[in-house]
Design an enzyme around this catalytic site. Structure first.
Site, short mmCIF file in Angstrom:
data_model
loop_
_atom_site.label_atom_id
_atom_site.label_comp_id
_atom_site.label_asym_id
_atom_site.label_seq_id
_atom_site.Cartn_x
_atom_site.Cartn_y
_atom_site.Cartn_z
N ASP A 47 0.32 -1.18 -0.04
CA ASP A 47 0.10 -0.08 0.16
C ASP A 47 0.86 1.25 -0.76
O ASP A 47 2.14 1.54 0.98
CB ASP A 47 -0.41 0.02 1.66
CG ASP A 47 -1.65 1.29 1.42
OD1 ASP A 47 -2.23 1.10 0.74
OD2 ASP A 47 -2.52 1.02 2.70
N ASN A 96 -10.20 0.63 0.45
CA ASN A 96 -9.26 -0.03 1.28
C ASN A 96 -10.06 0.17 2.81
O ASN A 96 -10.39 1.79 2.72
CB ASN A 96 -7.86 1.00 1.50
CG ASN A 96 -6.89 0.16 0.48
OD1 ASN A 96 -7.11 0.19 -1.14
ND2 ASN A 96 -5.80 1.59 -0.05
ZN LIG Z 1 -4.44 4.88 1.03
#
Ligand SMILES: [Zn+2]
Length: 286
Positions: free
Chosen positions: A82, A231
């Site tokens: 990420d 996310n």
């Molecule tokens: Zn992010």
């Protein structure tokens, strides 16, 4: 099915009009909670970590744990970096065994973001790894008096998105459309007009960051408009820490770490299930 790339996951999700939930992780209990939740709901899922989380766990240990837990389960699981900060960190993740990396050059001028993302895509695709890019600046929800969504700062520009996708060859990307990381001070207002324009011009699966606190109806609407990965990070950490605090307070002197961590793990599993259902990915394992 077990470990797959995010391209495989997201192409399937986009075609099926659902999104894959991606959870940030940095310890064993988190990973167990996510994979057990996905297995019980028969859902595809993405286990992801930022560079600091990977450094904390050790990159090889991280992927080994995810693989060991996922490989005996009949669900597809992606292992994703990420907000990768550099080409070098992306390459390190190929060696660790990640199946997908994000390169986040959103703070750079567009030319530099395109050049760097393209370089990561070329190396990643040579290794069978997929790539997520970012356009616009997805800030922190606590920035500004009422959060960043109330001014147009950092919103993705559809012309730039179109050029970015064409020139870099990214498999998917995160566009800033009024979302932010962390806890929103007031309900975020996603710019669905912008999302529609970006989707029309780019067509690759879109990623929504800062899923914590976006109303379920808005998440579902965004999914029908082309968002294929969402996310979630803050909601899991918050649930874990609150439960752990309660357990510690009600069990003074307890020295069995498993007894203290199990309620927190169960809470994270419950939260993961709620968010997998919001993504409409339950029952979508392939
Ligand atoms: Zn992010």
């Amino acid at each position: 099915m077990s470990i797959v790339t995010n391209k495989q996951l997201l192409d399937h999700a986009k075609a099926g009009k659902y999104a894959v939930a991606a959870f940030n992780t940095n310890n064993l209990e988190y990973i167990q909670a996510i994979i057990e939740a996905a297995k019980e709901l028969n859902a595809p899922v993405i286990v992801e970590a930022a560079q600091s989380e990977i450094d904390y766990m050790d990159g090889y240990a991280f992927t080994a744990i995810v693989r060991a837990l996922a490989e005996r389960k009949p669900i597809p699981v992606g292992i994703h970096l990420d907000h990768g900060p550099s080409y070098e960190e992306a390459v390190r993740c190929f060696r660790y065994g990640f199946t997908s990396v994000m390169y986040d050059g959103s703070a750079l001028p567009l030319e530099d973001n395109i050049a760097n993302t393209k370089k990561v895509v070329e190396a990643a695709h040579a290794c069978g790894v997929s790539v997520e890019g970012e356009i616009g600046v997805i800030g922190q929800a606590e920035d500004g008096p009422e959060g960043p969504q109330n001014d147009n700062f950092g919103l993705a520009d559809p012309d730039e998105c179109e050029r970015f996708v064409k020139e870099t060859g990214v498999d998917c990307f995160a566009a800033a459309i009024g979302n932010a990381h962390g806890l929103y001070k007031k309900e975020p207002e996603l710019r669905f007009d912008l999302l529609a324009e970006v989707e029309k011009r780019c067509q690759v699966p879109l990623v929504l960051h800062g899923g914590t606190g976006i109303p379920e109806a808005d998440l579902r609407k965004a999914i029908t408009m082309g968002v294929s990965k969402i996310n979630f990070s803050t909601v899991m950490r918050k649930g874990c820490i609150e439960t752990l605090t309660e357990t510690l307070n009600s069990n003074p002197g307890e020295l069995d770490l498993m007894k203290l961590l199990t309620p927190a793990k169960d809470k994270m599993k419950e939260i993961a299930k709620v968010h997998i259902r919001m993504c409409m990915s339950d029952g979508k394992a392939w």
